[in-house]
Design an enzyme around this catalytic site. Structure first.
Site, PDB file in Angstrom:
ATOM      1  CG  ASP A 105      -1.934   0.547   1.162  1.00  0.00           C
ATOM      2  OD1 ASP A 105      -3.148   1.029   0.182  1.00  0.00           O
ATOM      3  OD2 ASP A 105      -1.826   2.187   2.116  1.00  0.00           O
ATOM      4  CG  ASP A 232      -6.693  -4.316  -3.481  1.00  0.00           C
ATOM      5  OD1 ASP A 232      -7.761  -3.415  -3.573  1.00  0.00           O
ATOM      6  OD2 ASP A 232      -5.448  -3.357  -3.155  1.00  0.00           O
ATOM      7  CG  HIS A 261      -6.042  -3.005   0.366  1.00  0.00           C
ATOM      8  ND1 HIS A 261      -5.258  -2.850  -1.297  1.00  0.00           N
ATOM      9  CD2 HIS A 261      -5.621  -1.903   0.897  1.00  0.00           C
ATOM     10  CE1 HIS A 261      -4.247  -1.730  -0.700  1.00  0.00           C
ATOM     11  NE2 HIS A 261      -4.498  -1.701   0.410  1.00  0.00           N
TER      12      HIS A 261
END
Length: 283
Positions: A105, A232, A261
């Site tokens: 991320d 995701d 995710h």
């Protein structure tokens, strides 16, 4: 916490107290784990043991405002450049060189920005559901919704957010683990700020820095591996752009894993195996 039995370390970095764990063989090659939003180093608890068992040193800091790192940071301090500077200073203080970055991320946003400023800082990069915005990138509806929610929602249940964005259901203990460092609303300030730092349009703060970063990364030849998930909706397909734009991705064993995710919750063994294989390769 029984599932995160690591000694805490702290350093003053760029004027703020940063928490990190440092485990494994001291003189071994380093894997630097960098988390995203809204998590902290706890998110790698299922991957770290396998990497340590394979003989590597693992260092995992909590970003400023996250985890057990200092949270009393003025809102206007946060920027892509500042976070990149914090990472570089942290690595210098810990004497971490020639390390492999594993970034999930936001970890990849900061890591790629730093790699564009110093091509020698990492010996390789593994991006996990992580990318740097590129000029003209279409912003997904769900990301806009997350950005709005993070900014205005009166509550930010970190553990439940991770649970909802994973295919595997977390236990109550794991949800509590994610919530552990975020006791009050004031301790979640960075979670609310960070999604708004990503620039997608010309004129937005940080946009010119991102354009320059991609210009440099188009010549980045150090090995870059992508581990993305098929579930995701925010980053899915982003690895294709990364493969096209960064030459270091060529001839790497990229994988698309089954998960959401927070793929580190859904496929930790597969991720750890991919990291170890990447470490063993000549890159």
């Amino acid at each position: 916490m029984p599932d995160f039995p690591y000694e805490s370390h702290f350093r003053d970095v760029s004027g703020y107290r940063l928490h990190y764990i440092d485990t494994g063989v001291r003189d071994a090659p380093v894997i630097l784990f960098l988390h995203g939003v809204p998590t902290w180093s706890y998110t790698f608890r299922k991957i770290i043991p396998q990497c340590v068992e394979a003989g590597y040193r693992v260092v995992a800091p909590d970003l400023p405002g996250f985890g057990l790192s200092e949270k009393a940071i003025p809102s206007d301090t946060f920027s892509l450049n500042w976070l990149s500077k914090v990472l570089a200073e942290f690595m210098e203080q810990c004497q971490i060189s020639n390390s492999v970055l594993f970034a999930h991320d936001w970890g990849g946003v900061i890591g790629l920005m730093q790699a564009s400023l110093n091509m020698e800082i990492f010996s390789g990069i593994i991006l996990c559901n992580s990318l740097l915005p590129w000029p003209g990138m279409k912003v997904s509806y769900l990301f806009k919704l997350w950005r709005f929610f993070a900014r205005f929602s009166p509550v930010l249940p970190v553990g439940l957010i991770v649970n909802l964005a994973s295919k595997k259901r977390l236990t109550r203990t794991e949800i509590q683990g994610y919530n552990y460092p975020f006791h009050s609303a004031t301790e979640k300030k960075a979670i609310r700020i960070m999604p708004r730092l990503l620039p997608f349009k010309k004129g937005q703060k940080g946009y010119s820095e991102v354009v320059e970063a991609w210009s440099v990364l188009s010549g980045y030849k150090r090995a870059v591996l992508t581990l993305f998930s098929n579930g995701d909706p925010i980053t899915r397909g982003g690895e294709i752009i990364i493969h096209k734009r960064i030459p270091g991705t060529r001839n790497q064993a990229h994988k698309v894993l089954n998960g959401g995710h927070f793929i580190q919750e859904d496929a930790p063994v597969e991720i750890a195996n991919a990291i170890i294989a990447f470490m063993k390769s000549e890159r």
